[in-house]
Structure formats: structure tokens, C-alpha cells
Design a protein around this motif. Structure first.
Motif, short mmCIF file in Angstrom:
data_model
loop_
_atom_site.label_atom_id
_atom_site.label_comp_id
_atom_site.label_asym_id
_atom_site.label_seq_id
_atom_site.Cartn_x
_atom_site.Cartn_y
_atom_site.Cartn_z
N ALA A 159 35.97 11.48 -13.86
CA ALA A 159 35.01 12.48 -14.32
C ALA A 159 33.63 11.85 -14.33
N PRO A 160 32.59 12.60 -14.00
CA PRO A 160 31.24 12.03 -14.02
C PRO A 160 30.85 11.62 -15.43
N PHE A 161 30.13 10.53 -15.51
CA PHE A 161 29.65 10.06 -16.81
C PHE A 161 28.19 9.67 -16.66
N SER A 162 27.32 10.34 -17.39
CA SER A 162 25.89 10.06 -17.25
C SER A 162 25.18 10.05 -18.60
N SER A 163 25.95 9.85 -19.68
CA SER A 163 25.38 9.89 -21.02
C SER A 163 24.76 8.54 -21.36
N THR A 164 23.62 8.26 -20.75
CA THR A 164 22.99 6.95 -20.94
C THR A 164 21.59 7.07 -21.54
N GLU A 165 21.17 8.28 -21.87
CA GLU A 165 19.81 8.48 -22.38
C GLU A 165 19.57 7.64 -23.64
N ARG A 166 20.54 7.66 -24.55
CA ARG A 166 20.38 6.92 -25.81
C ARG A 166 20.30 5.42 -25.56
N ALA A 167 21.13 4.91 -24.65
CA ALA A 167 21.12 3.48 -24.35
C ALA A 167 19.80 3.06 -23.75
N VAL A 168 19.27 3.86 -22.82
CA VAL A 168 17.99 3.54 -22.19
C VAL A 168 16.86 3.56 -23.22
N ARG A 169 16.88 4.56 -24.11
CA ARG A 169 15.84 4.64 -25.14
C ARG A 169 15.89 3.42 -26.06
N HIS A 170 17.10 3.00 -26.45
CA HIS A 170 17.21 1.82 -27.31
C HIS A 170 16.71 0.56 -26.60
N LEU A 171 17.03 0.44 -25.33
CA LEU A 171 16.54 -0.72 -24.57
C LEU A 171 15.02 -0.78 -24.57
N VAL A 212 17.30 -2.21 -17.74
CA VAL A 212 17.81 -3.47 -18.28
C VAL A 212 17.01 -4.65 -17.74
N ARG A 213 16.77 -4.66 -16.44
CA ARG A 213 16.04 -5.79 -15.85
C ARG A 213 14.62 -5.88 -16.40
N ALA A 214 13.96 -4.73 -16.56
CA ALA A 214 12.61 -4.74 -17.12
C ALA A 214 12.62 -5.23 -18.55
N CYS A 215 13.61 -4.82 -19.32
CA CYS A 215 13.68 -5.24 -20.73
C CYS A 215 14.05 -6.71 -20.86
N GLU A 216 14.92 -7.18 -19.97
CA GLU A 216 15.22 -8.62 -19.96
C GLU A 216 13.96 -9.42 -19.67
N ALA A 218 11.06 -8.59 -20.42
CA ALA A 218 10.21 -8.52 -21.61
C ALA A 218 10.74 -9.39 -22.75
N GLY A 219 12.00 -9.85 -22.62
CA GLY A 219 12.54 -10.74 -23.63
C GLY A 219 13.74 -10.23 -24.40
N VAL A 220 14.21 -9.02 -24.09
CA VAL A 220 15.41 -8.51 -24.76
C VAL A 220 16.62 -9.33 -24.28
N GLU A 221 17.45 -9.77 -25.24
CA GLU A 221 18.61 -10.59 -24.93
C GLU A 221 19.87 -9.74 -24.94
N LEU A 222 20.75 -9.96 -23.96
CA LEU A 222 22.04 -9.28 -23.88
C LEU A 222 23.14 -10.28 -24.16
N TRP A 223 23.97 -9.99 -25.17
CA TRP A 223 25.06 -10.88 -25.56
C TRP A 223 26.36 -10.10 -25.60
N GLN A 224 27.46 -10.80 -25.44
CA GLN A 224 28.79 -10.22 -25.57
C GLN A 224 29.54 -10.95 -26.68
N ALA A 225 30.25 -10.19 -27.51
CA ALA A 225 31.11 -10.77 -28.54
C ALA A 225 32.53 -10.26 -28.31
N ASN A 226 33.48 -11.18 -28.26
CA ASN A 226 34.89 -10.83 -28.08
C ASN A 226 35.62 -10.98 -29.41
N PHE A 227 36.32 -9.92 -29.79
CA PHE A 227 37.11 -9.91 -31.02
C PHE A 227 38.57 -9.68 -30.65
N SER A 228 39.45 -9.97 -31.59
CA SER A 228 40.84 -9.55 -31.47
C SER A 228 41.20 -8.72 -32.69
#
Length: 245
Positions: A159-171, A212-216, A218-228
């Protein structure tokens, strides 16, 4: 480090997901209960009927569905040692706040002296402001489950998925915050063993990727956290910067 649940989760089997807010679950005693599903999107594009699950009980009689599905497994129901995939996006901030305050993220953030929740920034409220110097936004992606899926687990039609407006605004707002704050971090939280988060290649992928590339830059950091997750609690396993997104 681990965050223990108030009581052990109950194991059951998913019968169906009638809509995005509901999962019907059968427990080993034969009881069938309609439970809350805490994921608003698709879950990995998978049909979870027949999948083992873990369920919490709010013990709140005022809730229409006091039980919540917290995790599912890609293993077969008869498998004695299951690997669980946590799905409670609503609880993710609570888990992160616990690990922030107990020092588990000090290697990322330094010593944490103050944590504020739901902090206004631009047109949004971001998840955390740490030490009045660092904005931290928590994301718990579920549209893709980025691990090996056994062939006996059926997939739903694409199914198409394009709900990224909120993510882009936060970035963009995080990038703008660096004019007044020292750091801005997006933390992608995955509650299972995975092969490294990669953003979903939906219809707006190119737009999000360029943001994402523009925000990176500018200094925005992207991190991943793995939980169990298991019947007893949530454990923080590792966290690291995302080099490929």
C-alpha cells in the motif's frame, strides 16, 4: 540496563487486526479478548494473524480495552524461546525517559541533569529538552520490520505510504533550533534485533532524504537505539550514530 514491567506480560496469539486500533487475541486458557493495538500504521506490511504476542493489562476498568498488545514474535507459537518485536509506540518516550534519567544515554548526551517533556518548538512539540541544551526527538518506525521474516509469515498487499509531513517538519525545526541550542538529535528506537534502520522508500522518499541531508549538514544528529523486550521488561542493548539513512 533494564526497565521492569509492573507485572509480567501475558502471552497469547493474535487472531486478527480488525482495524489499526484493535487486535483480537486468544490466550492459552481459550479466552479471546479484544485488545488495544498501539500502532497507527501497518506493522512491517505483515499479516500478524497466528503470531504469538505479549499483552499488558492496565487494570483500568474505565478503558474500553484495558489490555494492550506490547509485542509480537515471528517465531511459531510452539517455539519455547521466542524473539519478541516491541510495537508500543505510545510507550517509547516513557522508556527513553527512564533510560535518560538512569544515565544509560550518557555516552550520547553527557551527564543528564534535567529532562523536560513535550517542549514547544516552532509549530511542534518535540519529545525532550535535555539540560536546556539539546532537543531530542524519538521515533519508533513500524512501517517496515527490518529483520529476517520467515516465509511462513504472510505479507499484506503493498500500500502507498506517504505520511512524512510530520517527520519533515520536525527535522526542519530541529535544524532551526541549533541557532539557540547546542545540539539536536533524532533517536530511532527499534525494539528487536535488526540489521540497521533504513528509512522506508515510500512515495515521498526523495523529499525526506533531501531534507535529512540538509539537516545533517546543519548539525542535526541521527542516532539509533536498539532495545529488547520480553515478558519481564525492556532492556537497552546499544545505541550508535546512523551513517546511512
Amino acid at each position: 540496563m533494564e526497565l521492569a514491567f509492573p507485572e509480567p506480560l501475558r502471552e497469547g496469539v493474535v487472531l486478527a487486526r480488525p482495524n489499526r486500533f484493535i487486535m483480537d487475541v486468544r490466550f492459552p486458557n481459550g479466552e479471546e479478548v479484544r485488545c488495544h493495538c498501539p500502532v497507527v500504521s501497518r506493522i512491517g506490511g505483515l499479516d500478524l494473524s497466528g503470531r504469538p504476542c505479549l499483552v499488558s493489562d492496565s487494570h483500568n476498568p474505565k478503558r474500553k480495552m484495558p489490555l494492550t498488545v506490547e509485542a509480537f514474535s515471528l517465531d511459531r507459537p510452539e517455539e519455547p524461546q521466542k524473539r519478541w518485536i516491541g510495537i508500543n509506540q505510545n510507550a517509547s518516550n516513557r522508556y527513553v525517559e527512564h533510560f535518560l534519567k538512569t544515565g544509560a544515554f550518557d555516552a550520547l548526551l553527557g551527564p543528564v541533569r534535567q529532562v523536560r517533556r513535550e517542549v514547544p518548538l516552532g509549530a511542534s512539540k518535540l519529545d525532550f529538552l535535555v539540560n536546556d541544551a539539546l532537543y531530542l526527538e524519538v521515533k519508533t518506525p513500524m512501517v517496515q520490520i527490518q529483520t529476517e521474516v520467515p516465509t511462513y509469515v504472510p505479507r499484506l498487499p503493498e500500500a502507498p505510504f506517504s505520511s512524512t509531513e510530520r517527520a519533515v517538519r520536525h527535522l526542519r525545526e530541529l535544524a532551526a533550533s541549533l541557532a539557540d541550542h547546542e545540539r539536536a538529535v533524532i533517536l530511532y528506537c527499534l525494539y528487536y534485533d535488526n540489521f540497521g534502520f533504513q528509512f522506508y522508500h515510500g512515495t515521498t522518499y526523495d523529499e525526506v532524504q533531501s531534507t535529512v541531508r540538509a539537516c545533517e549538514a546543519a548539525g542535526v544528529e541521527l542516532w539509533q537505539a536498539n532495545f529488547s523486550i520480553d515478558e519481564t521488561g525492556i532492556a537497552l542493548k546499544e545505541y550508535f550514530p546512523l551513517e546511512n539513512w
